[in-house]
Structures are given as structure tokens and as C-alpha cells.
Scaffold this active site. Structure first.
Site, short mmCIF file in Angstrom:
data_model
loop_
_atom_site.label_atom_id
_atom_site.label_comp_id
_atom_site.label_asym_id
_atom_site.label_seq_id
_atom_site.Cartn_x
_atom_site.Cartn_y
_atom_site.Cartn_z
N HIS A 133 -78.04 -17.52 -23.71
CA HIS A 133 -77.01 -17.20 -24.71
C HIS A 133 -77.45 -17.88 -26.11
CE1 HIS A 133 -73.78 -16.55 -21.64
NE2 HIS A 133 -74.32 -17.38 -21.37
N CYS B 27 -76.78 -12.40 -20.83
CA CYS B 27 -76.89 -13.47 -19.59
C CYS B 27 -76.61 -12.43 -18.65
CB CYS B 27 -75.51 -14.13 -20.02
SG CYS B 27 -76.19 -15.34 -18.31
N GLU C 19 -75.67 -17.14 -28.30
CA GLU C 19 -74.69 -17.15 -29.42
C GLU C 19 -74.23 -18.52 -29.55
OE1 GLU C 19 -74.66 -15.69 -26.54
OE2 GLU C 19 -72.62 -16.14 -25.34
N1 GLN Z 1 -72.87 -14.14 -13.21
C1 GLN Z 1 -74.34 -13.98 -14.29
C2 GLN Z 1 -74.76 -15.45 -13.03
O1 GLN Z 1 -74.71 -16.09 -12.94
C3 GLN Z 1 -74.30 -14.03 -15.66
C4 GLN Z 1 -73.45 -15.67 -15.72
C5 GLN Z 1 -73.38 -15.04 -17.59
O2 GLN Z 1 -72.98 -13.98 -17.59
N2 GLN Z 1 -72.90 -16.32 -18.36
O3 GLN Z 1 -75.69 -15.36 -13.53
#
Ligand code: GLN
Length: 521
Positions: free
Chosen positions: A500, A378, A502
Site C-alpha cells: 500500500h 494490493c 498510500e
Molecule cells: N483481499 C486481498 C488480499 O487479502 C487484497 C487485500 C487488500 O487490498 N488490502 O490479499
């Protein structure tokens, strides 16, 4: 439906979630279909706006629900898929009660905690318990874990609702109270805090059927006698959960004490053989020697629960690939380069806000240049892209508008489908990803998301021309393309995922990552 309610005493964080999940696993291995509900008595509607330092990671479900990390434990232990309704909070209960009040459902009445709030809680639990969580069958048993500790003001309506539920369905509900026996430096285990928490619970009308004790050393027969009498729980129904080296041993420990048989007897269910063969093999993997070091680079490293799903995913992949790993945390605000250089693989964890971002970018640069396998999750994908833009494309000031609203050039920017308002407005939950020409993904995938920012499509071409390929894309409303997977050519494993992995367990990408870390050294 049968309900097993798990409450906690003395302090929070003594493993109620693992206890509930382990009980569920044993019953599942006896052939029952098990579902689970987590109650979090806080007022927030969901875990989405809370810092991971408060309660650990925010776990994301397929339907986009942002929940407590225990739902991740249930999904992984029980192989089920839950919904946002499986995480009940005071905020959600009151939202429903107040919406009902506005609709006129209580016309003429004074709306009160008892009966209106408690009835809403009972209805919520009973309706959610029926939701099918695995494609195979309907549910037989529902675990209900009450977060926090008995005596918390916020949990009172839930305790009262659970008491009523047990009163209304006496043969369907049983209670397991998880408590702690503190170990003094003198080597003495103390029972008083547990006795007090039992007294408190009994004062609220609940007399638990089982006591599950966390203890730092074996519990003597005389202590068990004392607890049995004072807590009014048969000695054979006191289960000991001694400190162990890893959580995978907990179900085995419970099985040895016949916990599942006792629970099934209490619930008037047949007790078939509980098959833990596969689990025993899994558990023994974690006793093997460690051969590889994996570093997780993040800013919430002070609390390992902030990265719980990531840890469990790496652990499971290590079992599948038969590689002994140790996970080290690297604080992205204060990089310990010794740990980074020692690591056989780096995971750049997700996160929000600009704290620690430059440290993550430097780790990406190090792994890119030194051919160290790296998985960016992410925010980690965004870090890979910003580092690449700065140091390979020569766009010195490349950044994300998340960290610098005025930045030029903008490499990652707010998705046009998201809003500034914080609660529940991110791009959340399952999205389909079309995979093309990936070295690590064999086909298209569906993965869980939780982000607001995305790569600026203006740079896709430049990235690809220079060897950073966009191998996974999703399409919002059929048109705009989002970069979902990026992979660097001429590198053993340098992959970023906007989603994600995970939160989808088990996820083969962690196995691909670990095999590469293994090959490199
Ligand atoms: N802050 C980043 C976004 O909002 C990544 C979010 C995250 O890692 N879950 O896109």
C-alpha cells in the site's frame, strides 16, 4: 511532557482528527516535537476487522498495527512514524488489565474500572507519549484525541482517566473541546447542543480550556458571549473553525486566531514564531483550476474516508507535480463507464471479498487496451494479474481462491504464511522489496502491507513472456518469492503494487502516475 487532550461534542465526524493534527502542525512549526495518541473507545482490539463503512479506512503502520485513520493524519501532518500502541482501544486496555489479573498483579484485590482500568489507561498514555516518533528528537508535546463524543458509555473510563491525569499534572495537561454549531435552514446557528455537551463534560470533572467550534457561517460576537458565559470558557479561547473548501486551510485558520500561542501559554511553554510558509504554498495549490480527472475504482465509494490515505497521497502528488486534479469515485459493483472513459487515470483500490471484483477487472481491461494510466493497489495488483491471465494468456477461468475456492487456474492464492483466522493474521506492516528493471522505481523500497493473498509463482514466467513484468519482489523467510510490483510493457503506466504505497507518505509513485496521466492527454 505536555498533553493536549482533544474531545468532541454533539456528533462524531466533525473533524477532531484534523483539529488535533492542525494543532500539532502549528506547534511543530514553532519548533516543538509533537507526538499523538488516538483513543478509540470501541471494544475491538484494533481497526483490522471493521468495515471501512464503520470508521473509514483501516490505516496500517510500519509495525503492522491496523489502526484508525487519524493515525494517518498525524503521520502526514507531523512527519512522524507511530506504533500500534499509539492507537488505544477499550479492547487493548482490558486485554492488558486481564493479563495483569492472571499474572497475579492484583492479588487479593477486586479489579475495578477505577482505579485499575483508569490507571492502566494513564500508564499507557504516559508510556506511549515518550516513544520516539522521529529520528531527530524526543517528544515535547503529546496530542491525545478521544474518539466518539462525550457522553458515550464506552468512553467513560477514558474520560475519567484523563480527568485524573489533569488533576495529577495540572501544568502539563490542557483540554480542547471540538463541537458543532448546527446551522438551521433559517440561517440561524444554534448553541444549545454545544452547551449540553459542555455541561456533560463538566459533569465528568473536565472543564475544557479551549472550545473549537465547527460552524457553517461566521459566528457573531453575541453568540460568542453567550457561549463563553454558559460554557465557562474565555471568549478569546473560543476558536472558530468555519466550513472551508479543503482541509489544508485549517492550520492557517487556527494560526490567524493565535490558537498555538494560546495553547503554549496555557502549557507554560515559550511561543516562538510559527513558520507556515511551506504550508501556505501547499494550501494555495488546492485553489488552482482542475485539469485532470482521476477515478478511484472501489466498492466502498459511498464513504470517501474509506480511501482517505489514497486521496491525500494523490493530492500531495498533484501539489508536487503542479497538476490540478479532481478525484472521482467509481463504484466497482455498478461501473459508471462515463466516468471511467472521462478519467485521465484510474486507481484500482484495495479491498476484500468478491463484491465488485469483476467490475475492477473490466476497468483493468479498459485501461490496458486504451493505454490509460492505471495504478492497482494490493487487490488492484491481483485484478491486473487476473485480467491479464484471462484475456492475454487465454486462461478464461483464471481467478483468486479468495473469490472462488475451487477455481482453476489459480492466479492468486492464500500466502502460506497467513491463516484463515481473521484478526491480525494478514501479512502486515513493513517489508523490503527488491526492485529490478522497473520503469518507475529507481531503487529498492520498504513498504507497508496488508494482505492475505499473493500471485501464484507458477505464472510469473508466462506473465513476463507476454509483457507483464515482475519488477519488485520480496522474500519471506529468505526463500519464497512474492511478486510485489508488476508493470506492463508498451503502456504509459500500468502498474500494480502488492503493498500500500498510500500508507508511506509522501510516496513518489503517485507523482510518477500523475505525470503519466498528464502526458497522455
Ligand atoms: N483481499 C486481498 C488480499 O487479502 C487484497 C487485500 C487488500 O487490498 N488490502 O490479499
Amino acid at each position: 511532557m505536555k498533553y493536549i487532550v482533544v474531545t468532541g461534542g454533539v456528533i462524531s465526524g466533525i473533524g477532531k482528527g484534523i483539529t488535533a493534527s492542525s494543532i500539532g502542525l502549528l506547534l511543530k512549526q514553532c519548533g516543538y516535537s509533537v507526538t499523538a495518541i488516538k483513543i478509540d473507545p470501541y471494544l475491538n482490539l484494533d481497526a483490522g476487522t471493521m468495515s471501512p463503512y464503520e470508521h473509514g479506512e483501516c490505516y496500517v503502520l510500519s509495525d503492522g498495527g491496523e489502526t484508525d485513520l487519524d493515525l494517518g493524519n498525524y503521520e502526514r501532518f507531523l512527519g512522524i512514524r507511530l506504533t500500534r500502541d499509539h492507537n488505544l482501544t477499550t479492547g487493548k486496555v482490558y486485554q492488558r488489565v486481564l493479563a495483569d489479573e492472571r499474572r497475579g498483579a492484583y492479588l487479593g484485590k477486586t479489579v475495578q474500572v477505577v482505579p485499575h482500568v483508569t490507571t492502566t489507561i494513564k500508564d499507557w498514555i504516559c508510556e506511549t507519549a515518550e516513544i520516539q516518533v522521529s529520528p531527530k528528537s524526543t517528544n515535547d508535546i503529546c496530542l491525545v484525541e478521544l474518539g466518539g463524543t462525550i457522553g458515550d458509555i464506552e468512553s467513560m473510563p477514558f474520560v475519567e482517566a484523563l480527568r485524573q491525569l489533569a488533576f495529577e499534572k495540572p501544568s502539563e495537561v490542557c483540554f480542547v473541546h471540538v463541537s458543532l454549531l448546527p446551522l438551521l435552514q433559517s440561517g440561524e446557528l444554534k448553541t444549545k447542543p454545544t452547551q449540553h455537551s459542555l455541561k456533560e463534560l463538566m459533569g465528568l470533572g473536565i472543564s475544557p480550556d479551549f472550545l473549537c467550534l465547527r460552524a457553517g457561517k461566521p459566528v457573531s460576537e453575541s453568540l460568542l458571549d453567550k457561549l463563553s458565559v454558559s460554557c465557562q470558557i474565555h471568549k478569546q479561547n473560543i476558536i472558530i473553525n468555519e466550513n472551508i473548501s479543503h482541509i489544508y486551510q485549517v492550520p492557517l485558520l487556527f494560526k490567524k486566531q493565535g490558537f498555538h500561542e494560546k495553547l503554549l501559554e496555557k502549557l507554560q511553554l515559550l511561543s516562538p514564531i510559527c513558520d507556515l510558509k511551506d504550508w501556505t504554498i501547499l494550501s494555495s495549490h488546492f485553489e488552482k483550476p482542475v485539469t485532470q480527472k482521476i477515478a478511484i475504482v472501489g466498492k466502498y465509494t459511498g464513504l470517501s474516508d474509506s480511501y482517505l490515505s489514497l486521496i491525500r497521497s494523490l493530492e500531495y502528488a498533484s501539489f508536487r507535480e503542479n497538476i490540478g486534479i479532481v478525484i472521482q469515485f467509481v463504484d466497482s459493483e455498478d461501473i459508471d463507464w462515463g466516468s471511467v472513459k472521462e478519467a485521465d487515470g484510474l486507481v484500482i483500490a484495495g479491498g476484500f471479498g468478491n463484491r465488485g471484483v469483476e467490475g475492477k477487472i473490466r476497468c483493468c481491461e479498459y485501461a490496458r487496451k486504451h493505454h490509460i494510466p492505471l495504478l492497482g493497489i494490493c487487490l488492484g495488483l491481483q485484478m491486473i494479474a487476473i485480467e491479464f491471465a484471462r484475456n492475454v494468456l487465454g486462461l478464461e477461468n483464471a481467478n483468486s481462491t479468495e473469490f472462488d475456492e475451487e477455481c482453476v487456474p489459480i492466479v492468486t492464492d492464500m500466502s502460506p504464511y497467513c491463516q484463515e483466522i481473521k484478526g491480525g493474521t494478514m501479512r502486515l506492516g513493513l517489508q523490503h522489496i527488491q526492485v529490478d528493471n522497473s520503469r518507475f522505481y529507481e531503487s529498492s523500497v520498504t513498504e507497508r502491507h496488508r494482505h492475505r493473498y499473493e500471485l501464484n509463482p507458477q505464472y510469473y514466467e508466462e506473465f513476463e513472456k507476454n509483457g507483464l513484468n515482475i519488477t519488485g519482489k520480496s522474500f519471506t523467510e529468505g526463500k519464497s518469492e512474492n511478486a510485489e510490483i508488476i508493470e506492463l510493457e508498451d503502456h504509459p503506466f500500468y502498474v500494480g503494487c502488492q503493498f500500500h504505497p498510500e500508507y508511506t507518505f509522501p510516496n513518489p509513485i503517485f507523482e510518477k502516475f500523475l505525470t503519466k496521466t498528464n502526458q497522455c492527454f
